[in-house]
Motif scaffolding. Structure first.
Motif, PDB file in Angstrom:
ATOM      1  N   ALA A 171       0.839  -1.202   0.000  1.00 61.26           N
ATOM      2  CA  ALA A 171       0.000   0.000   0.000  1.00 61.26           C
ATOM      3  C   ALA A 171       0.872   1.250   0.000  1.00 61.26           C
ATOM      4  N   ARG A 172       0.346   2.300  -0.603  1.00 60.94           N
ATOM      5  CA  ARG A 172       1.008   3.606  -0.532  1.00 60.94           C
ATOM      6  C   ARG A 172       0.792   4.165   0.869  1.00 60.94           C
ATOM      7  N   VAL A 173       1.867   4.680   1.479  1.00 58.69           N
ATOM      8  CA  VAL A 173       1.800   5.229   2.833  1.00 58.69           C
ATOM      9  C   VAL A 173       2.595   6.529   2.897  1.00 58.69           C
ATOM     10  N   LEU A 174       2.460   7.214   4.026  1.00 58.43           N
ATOM     11  CA  LEU A 174       3.188   8.452   4.297  1.00 58.43           C
ATOM     12  C   LEU A 174       2.999   9.454   3.153  1.00 58.43           C
ATOM     13  N   GLN A 175       1.712   9.749   2.919  1.00 60.19           N
ATOM     14  CA  GLN A 175       1.288  10.704   1.886  1.00 60.19           C
ATOM     15  C   GLN A 175       1.775  10.309   0.495  1.00 60.19           C
ATOM     16  N   GLY A 176       1.879   9.008   0.260  1.00 61.89           N
ATOM     17  CA  GLY A 176       2.239   8.495  -1.045  1.00 61.89           C
ATOM     18  C   GLY A 176       3.723   8.457  -1.343  1.00 61.89           C
ATOM     19  N   HIS A 177       4.560   8.827  -0.390  1.00 61.51           N
ATOM     20  CA  HIS A 177       6.001   8.856  -0.631  1.00 61.51           C
ATOM     21  C   HIS A 177       6.645   7.471  -0.618  1.00 61.51           C
ATOM     22  N   PHE A 178       5.978   6.501   0.018  1.00 58.85           N
ATOM     23  CA  PHE A 178       6.509   5.150   0.102  1.00 58.85           C
ATOM     24  C   PHE A 178       5.438   4.136  -0.286  1.00 58.85           C
ATOM     25  N   VAL A 179       5.890   2.973  -0.741  1.00 60.20           N
ATOM     26  CA  VAL A 179       5.030   1.800  -0.829  1.00 60.20           C
ATOM     27  C   VAL A 179       5.499   0.873   0.283  1.00 60.20           C
ATOM     28  N   GLU A 180       4.569   0.532   1.170  1.00 59.88           N
ATOM     29  CA  GLU A 180       4.894  -0.389   2.260  1.00 59.88           C
ATOM     30  C   GLU A 180       4.499  -1.802   1.855  1.00 59.88           C
ATOM     31  N   LEU A 181       5.458  -2.721   1.950  1.00 58.15           N
ATOM     32  CA  LEU A 181       5.195  -4.131   1.730  1.00 58.15           C
ATOM     33  C   LEU A 181       5.098  -4.809   3.086  1.00 58.15           C
ATOM     34  N   VAL A 223       2.206 -17.614   5.957  1.00 60.32           N
ATOM     35  CA  VAL A 223       0.837 -18.094   6.156  1.00 60.32           C
ATOM     36  C   VAL A 223       0.762 -19.118   7.288  1.00 60.32           C
ATOM     37  N   ALA A 224       1.900 -19.696   7.687  1.00 59.92           N
ATOM     38  CA  ALA A 224       1.906 -20.654   8.801  1.00 59.92           C
ATOM     39  C   ALA A 224       1.482 -19.948  10.084  1.00 59.92           C
ATOM     40  N   ARG A 225       0.862 -20.679  10.989  1.00 62.10           N
ATOM     41  CA  ARG A 225       0.446 -20.119  12.271  1.00 62.10           C
ATOM     42  C   ARG A 225       1.091 -20.888  13.402  1.00 62.10           C
ATOM     43  N   PRO A 226       1.815 -20.237  14.291  1.00 62.74           N
ATOM     44  CA  PRO A 226       2.162 -18.810  14.210  1.00 62.74           C
ATOM     45  C   PRO A 226       3.145 -18.563  13.069  1.00 62.74           C
ATOM     46  N   PRO A 227       3.155 -17.342  12.525  1.00 61.50           N
ATOM     47  CA  PRO A 227       4.045 -17.064  11.390  1.00 61.50           C
ATOM     48  C   PRO A 227       5.510 -17.144  11.811  1.00 61.50           C
ATOM     49  N   ALA A 228       6.309 -17.823  10.990  1.00 59.38           N
ATOM     50  CA  ALA A 228       7.746 -17.915  11.257  1.00 59.38           C
ATOM     51  C   ALA A 228       8.469 -16.663  10.781  1.00 59.38           C
ATOM     52  N   TYR A 229       7.857 -15.927   9.850  1.00 58.80           N
ATOM     53  CA  TYR A 229       8.517 -14.739   9.301  1.00 58.80           C
ATOM     54  C   TYR A 229       7.495 -13.642   9.063  1.00 58.80           C
ATOM     55  N   GLU A 230       7.927 -12.411   9.350  1.00 62.47           N
ATOM     56  CA  GLU A 230       7.126 -11.227   9.058  1.00 62.47           C
ATOM     57  C   GLU A 230       8.077 -10.082   8.762  1.00 62.47           C
ATOM     58  N   ALA A 231       7.737  -9.292   7.755  1.00 67.18           N
ATOM     59  CA  ALA A 231       8.570  -8.138   7.387  1.00 67.18           C
ATOM     60  C   ALA A 231       7.695  -6.973   6.967  1.00 67.18           C
ATOM     61  N   ARG A 232       8.231  -5.791   7.177  1.00 62.47           N
ATOM     62  CA  ARG A 232       7.659  -4.557   6.633  1.00 62.47           C
ATOM     63  C   ARG A 232       8.801  -3.871   5.901  1.00 62.47           C
ATOM     64  N   VAL A 233       8.564  -3.627   4.628  1.00 59.24           N
ATOM     65  CA  VAL A 233       9.574  -3.031   3.765  1.00 59.24           C
ATOM     66  C   VAL A 233       9.004  -1.743   3.212  1.00 59.24           C
ATOM     67  N   PHE A 234       9.764  -0.665   3.314  1.00 59.29           N
ATOM     68  CA  PHE A 234       9.332   0.635   2.815  1.00 59.29           C
ATOM     69  C   PHE A 234      10.184   0.996   1.609  1.00 59.29           C
ATOM     70  N   LEU A 235       9.527   1.145   0.454  1.00 61.62           N
ATOM     71  CA  LEU A 235      10.204   1.481  -0.794  1.00 61.62           C
ATOM     72  C   LEU A 235       9.836   2.896  -1.190  1.00 61.62           C
ATOM     73  N   GLY A 236      10.836   3.705  -1.495  1.00 57.91           N
ATOM     74  CA  GLY A 236      10.588   5.081  -1.910  1.00 57.91           C
ATOM     75  C   GLY A 236      11.574   5.500  -2.978  1.00 57.91           C
ATOM     76  N   VAL A 237      11.291   6.653  -3.569  1.00 55.80           N
ATOM     77  CA  VAL A 237      12.159   7.201  -4.609  1.00 55.80           C
ATOM     78  C   VAL A 237      12.846   8.432  -4.065  1.00 55.80           C
ATOM     79  N   ASP A 238      14.165   8.468  -4.206  1.00 55.18           N
ATOM     80  CA  ASP A 238      14.961   9.649  -3.884  1.00 55.18           C
ATOM     81  C   ASP A 238      14.868  10.563  -5.095  1.00 55.18           C
ATOM     82  N   SER A 239      13.984  11.549  -5.032  1.00 58.22           N
ATOM     83  CA  SER A 239      13.734  12.391  -6.204  1.00 58.22           C
ATOM     84  C   SER A 239      14.951  13.205  -6.616  1.00 58.22           C
TER      85      SER A 239
END
Length: 135
Positions: free
Chosen positions: A25-35, A40-56
């Protein structure tokens, strides 16, 4: 923008089969895409949040990768560049380089993610790879 939406990631991490859910999703007023990736396993063995942005200013991509491996592995951020439908990010970790390559297939509207670790002489080995399909 083509990453925004709901996806399923099927692949391997260090040779072990995994399946993750991916919400982008686009976040932080559209400056980043958050992944948001989660096993899917329960409990999840892995979780990540990745923020992708462009250095204009520098016209390059920046990635901040945070996951349940801990804060030490979120340093440093990655720098990347796009060539056509491929974006490659490079991380300069203290214990060796790491790179993530994201390739978009326009015809199928799918992604392929390849994560590789490097050694001191820049030989690259597969860490993880995923086929990413829209839900």
């Amino acid at each position: 923008q083509r990453l925004v939406g709901s996806w399923q990631m099927n692949g391997t991490v260090r040779g072990r089969a995994v399946t993750y859910r991916l919400e982008a999703a686009r976040v932080l007023q559209g400056h980043f895409v958050e992944l948001h990736m989660e096993d899917v396993a329960r409990p999840p063995a892995y979780e990540a949040r990745v923020f992708l942005g462009v250095d204009s200013v520098g016209r390059r991509y920046i990635a901040h990768w945070l996951d349940n491996s801990g804060a030490a592995y979120s340093i440093p951020h990655a720098v990347g560049e796009a060539r056509g439908d491929t974006v490659q990010f490079s991380f300069a970790y203290a214990d060796g380089p790491f790179r993530d390559t994201f390739v978009y297939d326009r015809r199928r509207n799918t992604w392929y993610f390849r994560l590789e670790s490097g050694d001191s002489v820049a030989r690259w080995g597969l860490f993880a790879e995923y086929q990413v399909q829209r839900q």
